[in-house]
Structures are given as C-alpha cells and as structure tokens.
Scaffold this active site. Structure first.
Site, PDB file in Angstrom:
ATOM      1  N   HIS B  35      70.210  15.490 -16.231  1.00  0.00           N
ATOM      2  CA  HIS B  35      71.246  15.373 -17.256  1.00  0.00           C
ATOM      3  C   HIS B  35      72.516  16.049 -16.761  1.00  0.00           C
ATOM      4  O   HIS B  35      72.598  17.275 -16.699  1.00  0.00           O
ATOM      5  CB  HIS B  35      70.760  16.007 -18.555  1.00  0.00           C
ATOM      6  CG  HIS B  35      69.514  15.355 -19.088  1.00  0.00           C
ATOM      7  ND1 HIS B  35      68.265  15.653 -18.614  1.00  0.00           N
ATOM      8  CD2 HIS B  35      69.342  14.386 -20.023  1.00  0.00           C
ATOM      9  CE1 HIS B  35      67.368  14.901 -19.241  1.00  0.00           C
ATOM     10  NE2 HIS B  35      67.994  14.132 -20.096  1.00  0.00           N
ATOM     11  N   HIS B 265      75.424  11.597 -21.021  1.00  0.00           N
ATOM     12  CA  HIS B 265      74.333  12.525 -21.318  1.00  0.00           C
ATOM     13  C   HIS B 265      73.303  12.581 -20.187  1.00  0.00           C
ATOM     14  O   HIS B 265      72.706  13.622 -19.930  1.00  0.00           O
ATOM     15  CB  HIS B 265      73.635  12.085 -22.616  1.00  0.00           C
ATOM     16  CG  HIS B 265      72.366  12.814 -22.920  1.00  0.00           C
ATOM     17  ND1 HIS B 265      72.331  13.972 -23.649  1.00  0.00           N
ATOM     18  CD2 HIS B 265      71.074  12.538 -22.573  1.00  0.00           C
ATOM     19  CE1 HIS B 265      71.072  14.399 -23.745  1.00  0.00           C
ATOM     20  NE2 HIS B 265      70.299  13.546 -23.110  1.00  0.00           N
ATOM     21  N   GLU B 414      56.924  27.858 -41.298  1.00  0.00           N
ATOM     22  CA  GLU B 414      55.873  28.057 -40.306  1.00  0.00           C
ATOM     23  C   GLU B 414      56.406  27.813 -38.897  1.00  0.00           C
ATOM     24  O   GLU B 414      56.048  28.530 -37.955  1.00  0.00           O
ATOM     25  CB  GLU B 414      54.707  27.088 -40.566  1.00  0.00           C
ATOM     26  CG  GLU B 414      54.070  27.219 -41.952  1.00  0.00           C
ATOM     27  CD  GLU B 414      54.820  26.484 -43.049  1.00  0.00           C
ATOM     28  OE1 GLU B 414      55.794  25.750 -42.730  1.00  0.00           O
ATOM     29  OE2 GLU B 414      54.461  26.636 -44.229  1.00  0.00           O
ATOM     30  N   HIS B 476      45.409  20.539 -47.799  1.00  0.00           N
ATOM     31  CA  HIS B 476      45.350  21.925 -47.337  1.00  0.00           C
ATOM     32  C   HIS B 476      44.075  22.238 -46.565  1.00  0.00           C
ATOM     33  O   HIS B 476      43.878  23.376 -46.166  1.00  0.00           O
ATOM     34  CB  HIS B 476      45.444  22.873 -48.551  1.00  0.00           C
ATOM     35  CG  HIS B 476      46.817  22.953 -49.151  1.00  0.00           C
ATOM     36  ND1 HIS B 476      47.505  21.842 -49.575  1.00  0.00           N
ATOM     37  CD2 HIS B 476      47.645  24.008 -49.397  1.00  0.00           C
ATOM     38  CE1 HIS B 476      48.688  22.210 -50.065  1.00  0.00           C
ATOM     39  NE2 HIS B 476      48.800  23.511 -49.957  1.00  0.00           N
TER      40      HIS B 476
END
Lengths: 671, 671
Positions: B35, B265, B414, B476
């Site tokens: 890149h 890019h 999380e 869950h």
C-alpha cells in the site's frame, strides 16, 4: 418521579401502560428470573407507539406491510410479550406469558423470532437490534421502489438501551443509516442512565445527541413518561426526512423500590416491593389479571390496523395475477423457477471453457447470471468490492436517490453489514449477500451467529480464504475460520474448488430458507477440476468422488477449495507409482454429514489410507479421518498448524508444506 | 496540491518526508504488492512527529519510557519501516526494507510486533490499533501512578485512517478514552477521503470532528502537509488535558498520478508513474538510495532521545535496589515469586473446605489472593462485574482521579475491552484480565485473535459458559465457542471443574509470557472434585486421571468444567454395575496436546470405551475420542448438537440429554 401526577394527568394512558408494568412484574416473579426494569421504564413509550402510531393488525402478525417493531434491548422481552398478549396476538397467549422463560414456551428469555410470528427478530446480544433495523429499513426502501407504496410503505421502530449504544456495532449502524438517510427508521433511546455495573457515567459520558447528529440523524429529547411528548416526537420523527432518534429520559423500574438503580435492571421478585409498586400504579387485580376494560382498550389497539390491512389486501388483489405471484414469491423467499436452469446452463458452458480463475471470480461469474433473474438479491461489500467480486453490472447502487439500486457500499463495517443483511432477510422480500475477507469473519461473528440462530438465509461471501492471499500476512490469513463456521449450528460452510462447484454452492445458498451460508473463496486462480458436465448438483451432497482410484484403492485424499487441485496433482503422482488413489472433494462438511450412512460409506469406504488437505486448522477433520470407519493409524492431515506469514502465496504453500509432494509423502508414510 | 510550493516553503522538511515517500514507492514496487498511498500521504505528519515530538532512542527501541507510536492503519506498514530504517533502528535495516513482504523478512505486509522491537503492535485489521492505543495510554497512566513520572511519563501517538474510524470498535475506544480523559493519547486521523471502494462519502458522511467531541475529545483540524501546522497541533494536543484527535487533511499518494484516488490506496508499481512522482518530489537517487545528508538528518532524529534515555537510566539507577528489581520484574512480565506458594496455600485450604461454588466464584476466590501480591494486574469487565466475579476488594477503581485504581469499568464494550487489554499487555508492566459472558467471545473475537497472533498474555475471563446459564436462552448460551477458542493458534482455553482447577488454571494464565488464556467458567455451582491436596499443578498437563477405574478398566469418561461432576456421578453408577470406569478431567486440550506421547497414552490408553462429555459442540473432541489409539466404534460424545433454549439450567441439561444417566447409557451402548 411523581407517579400520582402522571396518573392524574393521563389516567387512561396510565392504566394501559400499567398493564405492561404489572404483567412484567408478575412474569418475572413467576420465572424468578428476567429483567423487570426496562419494560417498566419504557411502558409509556411503547403504549403511545402502539396506540397512536404502529401500523399493525394483531390478528395477522404476518401482514407484509406492517410497521416493524424491534426491541434492540432484548433483555426487556416482557415488553414485547406484554404488548403481544394485550393486543391479542394469536400466539402469545396468557398461558405463554405465565410460562415466561420456561422450556417450550414461546416467551423465551430473550425474544426469538422463530417462536412466534409477532416477534420480528432475535435480540439480546446488545447492539444487534439497532444494527438489524438498518437492514429492515433498507429492505422497506428497496421493496417500496420495486412494488410501489401501494404494497410497501411502513416504518421500522426500535427501542435501544445504553448497552446497544455502547456496542461498537451501533456506530456502524448509525453511520450507515445516516449515510442512507433512512427516513422511515425511528429509534427510541431508553435513556435511563443505568447499566448493570452502575450509572452510565462510570463507563460512558458520550453526548449521544451530538453523536447521532454527527452521523446525519434527526434527534429529539423528551420525557419518556409524558405521553403527549412521546406522540409529538413520533410525529416529528416521521416528518424529519432522515433517520430519527428520540432520546427518552426514563426511570428504570419506575415506581418500584429499585427505581433508578442497577438492581432495577434485573429480576424484581420481592413480594412486598412488588405489592408496593402495584399499589403505586393503582393496580389492584391479582397476578396476571388485566381488568377487562383495560384489556379491551388494548385489543382495540390491536385491531386498529385491520381496516388498513384489508385495504392493502384489496390493493394487492387488484394487481395482475403475475404481479401478485411475484410479490408472493418474493416475500416467501422462494427462488425463481428459472434458477435451476440458469445454473445448469452456466455449468454446461463452464465445463466447455474450463476457466482457470480465482473462486471469488467464479462467484462473480455466477452472480452475473443470477442477479438478472433474481430481483430480490441485494449485494454489497464492506469496502472490498473489487476484491470480493460482489458487484455485477446490472445491479446499480442503492442510494438515497436510487432505491432501486441493488448494490450497497457498506463501508468498512463488516459487523454492521452482516447485521443489516440479517435485517433485510428477516424483513422478507430480500435475499442479501455481502462480502469481506474471510479473516474478517471475526468482525462479523456476532451477526453471523445470529443469522444461524434466527434461521435466516443470509449469504456471506468470504474471499481471500487462506495463506493463498499471500503478502498481506497473518493478520489477513484465516486459519481457524473454517472451524469456526463449521462449529456453528445451522450454518452451511461452502468452500468450492472451481467455478462449477461455486455455481452449485450458490444455487444451494440461494435456495435456503432458514439457514445462512458462508461462501469461502480463494484470492488466487484455481484450475477447473470438474471436467464432465453433470446436471445434478454434486455439492448438494457435501462431498463426492471427484476422481476415483485406478487399480486397487489404497488411498483417499479429501480436500476442499484451493487444495482440491493439489489433491488431484498428488493423485497423478501416486497413480504413476501404482498407488490407487481416490480424490474426494468435500465442499460442504455440513451437507455431507446430513447424507445417509450408505452414501457417506460409498464416498469414504473403510480400508484405504485417508489424507485430508486444507490450508486451515485441522479441527473438524478428525471426524472424517479417523471417525466413521477411518483409522487414526491410517490418517493424516496436510494443513496449517499455526498462524500464516507474509510472503507470496506460492512460497507460503511451500513454506507451510501444503503441496502435492507433501500429500504424496503423507500417503506413502501411512501405507 | 502544489508540491513545488510545499518544497519551497520547507525544503529540509520536504526532503526528509520525501525519503519516506521514495522508500515506500521502491519497496512496494520491489514486492509488487503493498500500500503506497498512505505512507506517502502521511509522510509529513510522521516526519514532524518524529523530528519534533516523539520521545525515542532509535538504538534502544526497548527503552521503557519511550513514546509509543501505533500505526492503526497498518496497511501503510512502509511508513513504520521507513521511519525505523531512516532513524537507525538496529533491526529494520535497508536489507529488510528491500525484502518488504518476503518470507522471513521483519518487514511483513502488515506490522508485526514480534518481528522487531521497534514495532509496538500488530495492526492491519482496521480499528484494532486505535482500540489498543487506549490500553497503551491506560497502562502509562497506571504505571506513572505506581512508579512516578521519574520512570513513566510518555505519550501514545496513533495514526488512524477512515477505515479505522468506520469500524465499530473505534467508537468503543473513543468513548472509553474520552470517559477516562486519557490526556497523553494523541490520534492523527489521515483524512484523505479515500477508501478502497471510492471516496469516503459513498459509504460515510459522519462528521468525525463532532463525533470525537461528543465523546469528550479535544479536536483540531489541520492541513496534514503543513509542517508548522502539524507541529502546532501536536503542541496544543499535549496541552489539552484530554485525549486529542488531530484531523489531518491529506492527499493519498501525494504527487503520484494516483493521488486522491482509490487506486492510490494500493500498490503503485508503474515505473513511469513512479519516476514522475520521484521527479515531483525532487528525488534523484536510485531505488532504495537515500542521500547521505538526508539519512544523517534522520539519524540525528533517531539519536535525539539518547540523552533523555540516559537520564532516565540514571534516575532508575538512583532508586533502591528493591525498587529497581520490582520495576524490572514488572516490565518483564515475570510473575512474583510468591505466586506459586500463594496458589499452593489456597489449594490446600480448598481441599479442606471443598467449596461448592460456581467456577466464576472460584475465579474470584483466586483473584482475592492473587491481586494483593500482583500489583501489575488490572482487572475489569464489560459491564458484568457482579456476574463475571472479576472485582476484588483491594483493587480500587481506575478513574480520572485515581490512576492507582486497578479495576476498569469498561462499559458494554467487549471488543474495546479486549483490544485495550492487548494494548496494556503490549505496553508492558501490566497483566490485564477482563470479563464478559463466554458467548460474547463473538464480540471480542478480532482482538482475541490478535492477542494470540501478537503473543501477549491477556486473560479473558469468560463466565456463563454453557446452557448452564439457563433462562437467558440461546442468544447467551455458548455452543461453538470452546471450539472457536481451541481452534485458534497460540491460545490456552481452560475450562476448570472446580475451585482447585480454577486456581491452577489462573496460575498458568498468570505465568504465560506470550500466550493469551481464556478462562471458561460456569454460572452454576459445581461440587469440588479434587479431594486430595497435590502441590503439583495438575492442569499444567492439560488432562489427568481424576478417578481411576476399580477392577478391569472398561471405560474412560473425559470431561471438562461443569461436566466433570456428571462424569464422576456416571462413574459411580457404572462401577456399581461392575464396569470399571476411569474419569479424565481435561481442563486444557492445548496443554494436553503438548505433553509427550507417553503421558497422553497413560491418561488415554488404548482399549476402553471413550465417552467425552461437554455442554458444547463436538468439534475438537474427535481427536481424543477416535484419534490417538481411540476407536470410532468405541467412542461417544454427550453434548450439544445445536443451539440451546430458554429454561432453568437443570431442565436444559435434562432436555439436551447431558446427564449422568445419559453418559452411563452411552458407555453401556458402546461396551
């Protein structure tokens, strides 16, 4: 909060909302588990929404043009169950409410779409609801553009909590909805300042109003217990011309001793406190008892939309038979009859031309013939369009000015994309597919699991599927991801070996009605391995004999995807040495497992040495190597033992020992 | 962009930045992949940062008090490699730069921290760098509070691209950093308006300035090619007193034909275009050749911090020997000598008291004795503190006013938590652990994988590990998550059966130096299964004989965690019928796999029937059931075949057939 004043100001409203609160307290107490505070806190918002705005007919929860209601804060499931029971949903009866959270009940701990028609989505993992709602709203836009607003013209309403807004996926959703100016998406934020660990500010001080505005949303802030303010805000949101967030200041567990505390989030089961709360609400009937007048007010709300629905049916019936049939087919998620023939024709042509292309390119070749005959597909990519080969010439770009466009630039949002796809599929009428690199399955995981659990046939197009991606290195090289997908229940993981197998895999993915598919595709070119034209879809059986042993069958090499051609090469070498070798292509372990034992036995007979080849982790292979008539002493695996590395793909295959010669060695060592 | 004007205005600066640009072009061309655009676009920012601000000594990249530089936009890896080579890093030599992206080179496609000391983190999966940087900055705050600013006083700088900011995890990171007012965290946003699919606005129109401000950041907007503006902005950021984002308006691939395009890019390898770009830069030397004067200017930058480092060393040496030793131990990540004795003492006591508690509670009991003797631990939870049992009495809360606090309220994040933990571990001096429900491994997955790949010993405390969580239902209830963790390379997955095993697992987790651990813990109470006190850590071998067969050994039941007590119960029943049954507890498959064959053979001898019991998916078990001297015909599995359901835990175990009686049946059916 002065409950007496609230009651006095809007007594009828209060009683309807109190029914939700009382049912919630009773059901949670009966289950001795659950979440009381959220339904109690948001009862006023829900009551106004259902009474004055939500377009629905409780008797017919499957009416296609209903407004969608998504409880992103899924732990507050008693809110949905209360609303469904009160309005007269045929499935969520009082018995179901009484059996909240019990085995076999439709009133599961968190809402599950497959248990009752009135439940739009499965929520609970936070943020998923708001992220799926973007897909619901996109589906509505796309279908309105296709079928006109005579048939499709509805809102998507969401209740999201602080937890939903803290999860990163909410940012992906908010930004995507803002970019697409989804003006029929209305989100209520249950702004109660409470999470499980304490007040919100111990972990977050984000100005949510400013945050939503930064992504182009219309935002209002209201008192979430004031019915007039709620009504006015919904009206304004509908007129906003962009997605709208209504920040509802509420009191979690309103009127209960646990009001405004973390304890209020959970199960409020203390009998005295329950009694005191009900007294505060002015609720005098016994557990699960809703006074007849209040129940009938709710039932009137439930049937408010019946006339609308009938008019809609009249409009539908006024359309041509073919239009009606196409609408029905689309909403039912049935593939067009033409699909099978189209795939067969493509396969025939492929066997003639034997293209040597990457399977991601194969996938594009399939989409080029499929998209024109399946106007229900909406494709997209998380900013890897050219790499995922997900865009075909005919699609057009889905955008504010072009809702007929069928290709979505999802941005660098794998998780938001996967969740939006699930939302589209759940809405009905759309068959979504979306691409990213296979390694970024990790980002999309929570939504991919929810696709499986919710039984929606989203198609995840996962390219650059191994060390074969080369120089980008181990951060981008999947190793454990095949095991991850295969370990997930109700998920079909396809890793096709060439363009014919890719076409067959797509056909299976596009005809699923309750199972998501993961298409695992190579970056690098692969030779064609299917030399003969077969009308039958061989991938459907999960694994099949691609090349049989000549002479005595001494070895079976089982491979998938890019490694099938290595297996064939190894077979050539082994046969040259007089070692009869069968090659089994196994593009879908899950489907092979579903075959009867006789078929599995034919493909993988006892006796020969078995070597599996896959540029991924071994986990999942032992079953086919030493289970089911295989023997550990006669089994080997050629694949990855750890993470990959950064180098050209051919060198990596050599370096990690995934070569035809290594397969030959392995077979010979076991003989 | 008027390059001539830029050159003319700051010729010395221009040439230094041009060295980065030219090396990038050359390395990408040599690799024929990579890149180019990002290093070229951000060369000015990086040059000013390194020249005027970054505290470092190139000769000593392991100096503990260096500023940290994190390239969140990891695909622009040539920016790091250029900077390291130019400033005189001992490992990233010119040869390494020439071997960019080749097998065995330290200059991998994306930066990999374990290949060279000068590389702080492994980045590439977007958003991870900015999310880890929050952990770096938190670690600096915590260590400064503990060791004073004489030893710890440095900044964390980040370069993030549009992709990083679109990934949801960035929101979790931004909000957490804002909440914690991490004033030594400075993020440069490479605002170039280009992604792979096109201009940013095709997928995103978020006002990033407003978004960061909404989370409490200091924000500036500058021309990213103006060295004076860059310098002034960094100065202002340092003085801001809160985390600071500098929006740098840049041109991707500046001065190249592909400037300001998506093509810019990727890999810019066209020879003529390269020549034209170099001409525009005024760069006249051959490939990989940096003129001596420019190289020596860069080397001067590289040695600028040597005096600082020496003064720091003098300050360190002036401290007491014990203080120095403790600092060295802490930064090396060595567990305190006391740990082993502490665990042994706890085990002794546990064998006496035989507590029947959930293993999440067992974990808390271990932490209660460990945290006081390991001041380097920082615990936390993603808003499930009371459920994960991660907080002990002595820790205190890490907060703006209390950087000595060792418990973090991560919020419902999380993914951000796991990434921040990785950042702390990479910074050094902190041993992070953090909790959530095991099912939400899904959310944390990208960071958990990166922990394994980066070789950092983060400890993920995952509770509510099966259908044993009960009524919260299948959203869950983990099923496939044990397989996911076990399939991931360089990860230890512990599922302890009782408090003694939990203590042993924690001891192993806390002494790892290059491997993350996942502690998989029950919600429900478990009886103690370890009845005898053993000084030896039995979990260390991964599996061991917990109860041997009496009489002829006909069956071996292998189990983990909450199912070990079921296995023991089944054994009682089988023994009562005269069927000699061994129970093997297997708390860590990965460690068992590492034992020598003789040990594995002793634990799992050939001959007896083998039945594995685990309330999860079968994937991963076949190896122990029918591999390594096991036989398919004599093997069985008792566990989950699909998703769970919502009901009380005991009913679910019954419903899904995971019971002592089912184990007995299975064994008898196989005999």
């Amino acid at each position: 909060m002065d409950i007496e004043a609230l009651k006095a100001k809007n007594p009828e409203h209060w009683n309807k909302a109190a029914a939700i609160r009382a049912l919630t307290l009773d059901a949670v107490a009966a289950a001795n588990s659950g979440h009381s505070g959220m339904p109690i806190g948001m009862a006023d918002v829900a009551t106004v929404l259902y009474e004055k705005h939500l377009k629905f007919d409780a008797a017919r929860p499957d009416w296609h043009d209903r407004d969608r209601f998504i409880l992103s804060a899924g732990h507050g499931s008693m809110l949905i169950y209360s609303l469904l029971y009160l309005t007269g949903d045929p499935e969520i009866t009082l018995d179901q409410v009484k059996n909240f959270r019990q085995l076999g009940a439709k009133t599961a701990g968190h809402p599950e779409n497959f248990l009752a028609k009135g439940i739009e989505t499965t929520t609970g993992p936070l943020g998923q609801g708001i992220a799926m709602s973007v897909g619901f709203a996109m589906a509505e836009e796309a279908l309105r553009a296709r079928f006109t607003k005579k048939l499709v013209d509805h809102y998507t309403y969401v209740i999201a909590g602080d937890g939903c807004l803290m999860e990163g996926v909410s940012q992906e959703a908010i930004a995507l909805a803002g970019r697409q100016q989804l003006s029929k998406l209305i989100v209520f934020w249950d702004n109660n300042n409470i999470t499980i660990d304490g007040t919100v500010d111990i972990s977050d001080r984000t100005d949510q109003v400013a945050r939503f505005k930064a992504s182009g949303w219309h935002v209002q802030e209201i008192d979430g217990h004031d019915p007039e303010a709620i009504d006015a805000a919904i009206k304004a949101a509908k007129a906003a011309g962009k997605p709208s967030m209504i920040a509802c200041k509420t009191h979690i567990a309103l009127g209960h001793a646990a009001q405004d505390t973390s304890k209020g989030h959970g199960a409020l089961t203390d009998a005295d406190q329950m009694a005191a709360a009900k007294e505060a609400y002015g609720w005098t009937t016994g557990p699960f008892e809703v006074p007849a007048d209040i129940k009938s007010q709710w039932e009137a709300i439930g049937s408010r939309g019946a006339a609308d629905r009938e008019e809609w049916e009249t409009r539908l019936e006024a359309m041509s038979a073919s239009r009606q049939a196409e609408f029905a087919r689309t909403m039912a998620g049935d593939a067009p009859k033409k699909l099978a023939g189209t795939i067969r024709a493509l396969k025939k042509q492929l066997v003639e031309t034997q293209p040597k292309v990457a399977s991601r390119k194969s996938s594009e070749m399939v989409l080029e013939v499929v998209n024109p005959i399946m106007p229900e597909t909406i494709g997209g990519s998380a900013d890897l369009t050219g790499s995922n080969n997900t865009k075909t010439a005919d699609l057009g770009i889905f955008d504010i000015e072009n809702r007929k466009g069928r290709y979505v630039y999802y941005g660098i949002r794998e998780h938001g994309m996967a969740a939006a796809m699930n939302g589209m599929a759940l809405h009905g009428g759309i068959r979504p597919y979306g691409g990213t690199f296979f390694c970024f399955t990790d980002y999309a995981r929570p939504a991919m699991r929810l696709a499986a659990l919710q039984k929606v046939p989203s198609v995840f197009v996962m390219t650059h599927d191994s060390i074969g991606l080369g120089e980008d290195g181990p951060t981008h090289q999947p190793v454990e991801h095949l095991a991850i997908c295969r370990a997930t229940p109700n998920t079909l993981t396809f890793r096709p070996a060439d363009t014919v197998e890719t076409a067959e895999a797509w056909e299976l993915a596009l005809t699923q009605k309750s199972t998501p598919s993961v298409l695992v595709l190579s970056r690098q070119n692969l030779p064609a391995v299917r030399k003969e034209n077969k009308a039958k879809n061989l991938v459907e059986q999960g694994a099949y004999v691609l090349a049989d042993a000549e002479g005595k069958r001494q070895a079976i090499i089982i491979a998938t995807g890019s490694e099938v051609s290595l297996a064939l090469e190894a077979r050539e070498k082994l046969q040259a040495e007089g070692i009869g070798t069968r090659v089994v292509s196994m593009p879908c372990m899950e489907l092979f497992e579903q075959q009867d034992e006789a078929y599995r036995k034919r493909v993988l007979p006892a006796g020969p040495v078995r070597v599996a080849v896959e540029a991924g982790a071994q986990m999942g292979w032992d079953k086919w190597l030493c289970g089911e008539r295989g023997k550990y002493q006669k089994a080997g695996f050629v694949g990855m033992k750890g993470f990959g590395a950064s180098a050209p793909a051919e060198e990596l295959y050599e370096h990690f020992g995934i070569t035809a010669d290594a397969i030959v060695e392995q077979v010979k060592a076991l003989l």
